[in-house]
Scaffold this motif. Structure first.
Motif, mmCIF file in Angstrom:
data_model
loop_
_atom_site.group_PDB
_atom_site.id
_atom_site.type_symbol
_atom_site.label_atom_id
_atom_site.label_comp_id
_atom_site.label_asym_id
_atom_site.label_seq_id
_atom_site.Cartn_x
_atom_site.Cartn_y
_atom_site.Cartn_z
ATOM 1 N N ASP A 17 -6.467 3.955 -8.536
ATOM 2 C CA ASP A 17 -7.718 3.168 -9.241
ATOM 3 C C ASP A 17 -8.774 4.504 -8.622
ATOM 4 O O ASP A 17 -9.519 3.961 -7.574
ATOM 5 N N ALA A 50 -2.831 -0.656 -22.447
ATOM 6 C CA ALA A 50 -4.144 -0.477 -21.681
ATOM 7 C C ALA A 50 -5.227 0.015 -22.486
ATOM 8 O O ALA A 50 -6.303 -0.643 -22.601
ATOM 9 N N CYS A 54 -8.714 -2.076 -23.180
ATOM 10 C CA CYS A 54 -10.055 -1.457 -22.943
ATOM 11 C C CYS A 54 -10.863 -1.536 -24.156
ATOM 12 O O CYS A 54 -12.150 -1.313 -24.117
ATOM 13 N N ASP A 55 -10.244 -1.069 -25.241
ATOM 14 C CA ASP A 55 -11.005 -1.026 -26.454
ATOM 15 C C ASP A 55 -11.768 -2.076 -27.087
ATOM 16 O O ASP A 55 -12.546 -2.165 -27.829
ATOM 17 N N LEU A 59 -17.673 0.763 -23.754
ATOM 18 C CA LEU A 59 -17.603 1.747 -22.654
ATOM 19 C C LEU A 59 -18.704 1.830 -21.726
ATOM 20 O O LEU A 59 -18.464 1.841 -20.504
ATOM 21 N N LEU A 62 -18.213 -1.953 -19.265
ATOM 22 C CA LEU A 62 -16.888 -2.334 -19.131
ATOM 23 C C LEU A 62 -16.911 -3.392 -18.028
ATOM 24 O O LEU A 62 -17.346 -3.014 -16.910
ATOM 25 N N ALA A 66 -11.216 -4.118 -16.400
ATOM 26 C CA ALA A 66 -11.105 -2.977 -17.715
ATOM 27 C C ALA A 66 -11.137 -1.628 -16.934
ATOM 28 O O ALA A 66 -10.446 -0.894 -17.513
ATOM 29 N N ARG A 67 -12.254 -1.666 -16.036
ATOM 30 C CA ARG A 67 -12.457 0.018 -15.368
ATOM 31 C C ARG A 67 -11.239 0.027 -14.489
ATOM 32 O O ARG A 67 -10.932 1.332 -14.616
ATOM 33 N N VAL A 69 -8.230 -0.616 -15.118
ATOM 34 C CA VAL A 69 -7.132 -0.314 -16.018
ATOM 35 C C VAL A 69 -7.381 0.985 -16.700
ATOM 36 O O VAL A 69 -6.580 1.948 -16.569
ATOM 37 N N MET A 70 -8.734 1.508 -16.765
ATOM 38 C CA MET A 70 -8.949 2.480 -17.204
ATOM 39 C C MET A 70 -8.656 3.743 -16.201
ATOM 40 O O MET A 70 -8.065 4.684 -16.616
ATOM 41 N N HIS A 71 -8.919 3.266 -15.310
ATOM 42 C CA HIS A 71 -8.889 4.376 -13.795
ATOM 43 C C HIS A 71 -7.456 4.882 -13.905
ATOM 44 O O HIS A 71 -7.138 5.886 -13.452
#
Length: 107
Positions: A17, A50, A54-55, A59, A62, A66-67, A69-71
């Motif tokens: 992360d 993921a 996140c969608d 953006l 977030l 969710a951030r 998961v995005m990382h």
């Protein structure tokens, strides 16, 4: 940062992360191929889930989970070429070449 319950299986990889490209690149270079392979094997099957998760959010707004998961998925991208193509953490035949991002996207 916290992970949503539906991504609890990725908890062992929370050290991926990382918010910036330089951090992800440094982690890649400091990792062994078996470590990256283990992360890749766990994260790659979760990629579509993921993205869908996140969608659900804007953006610019977030939530922390969710951030995270995005990382993790950005780190997955960082290890994908070493795993799928190069079979080593460094870019082959690049010698001492180095590229550095001077500005990260604002998120």
């Amino acid at each position: 940062m916290p992970l949503p319950t539906e991504f609890a299986d990725l908890e062992p990889y929370i050290d991926w992360d990382l918010a910036t490209e330089p951090e992800r690149y440094a982690k890649r270079l400091a990792s062994t191929m078996p470590e990256m392979q283990e992360f890749y094997n766990a994260a790659f099957p979760r990629l579509d889930d993921a993205i869908a998760f996140c969608d659900k959010f804007d953006l610019d707004d977030l939530p922390d989970d969710a951030r995270t998961v995005m990382h993790l998925m950005q780190s997955l991208v960082m290890v994908s070429f070493p795993i799928e193509v190069w079979k080593q953490p460094r870019v082959p035949d690049s010698g001492a070449a180095w590229a550095e991002i001077t500005k990260e996207p604002v998120i």
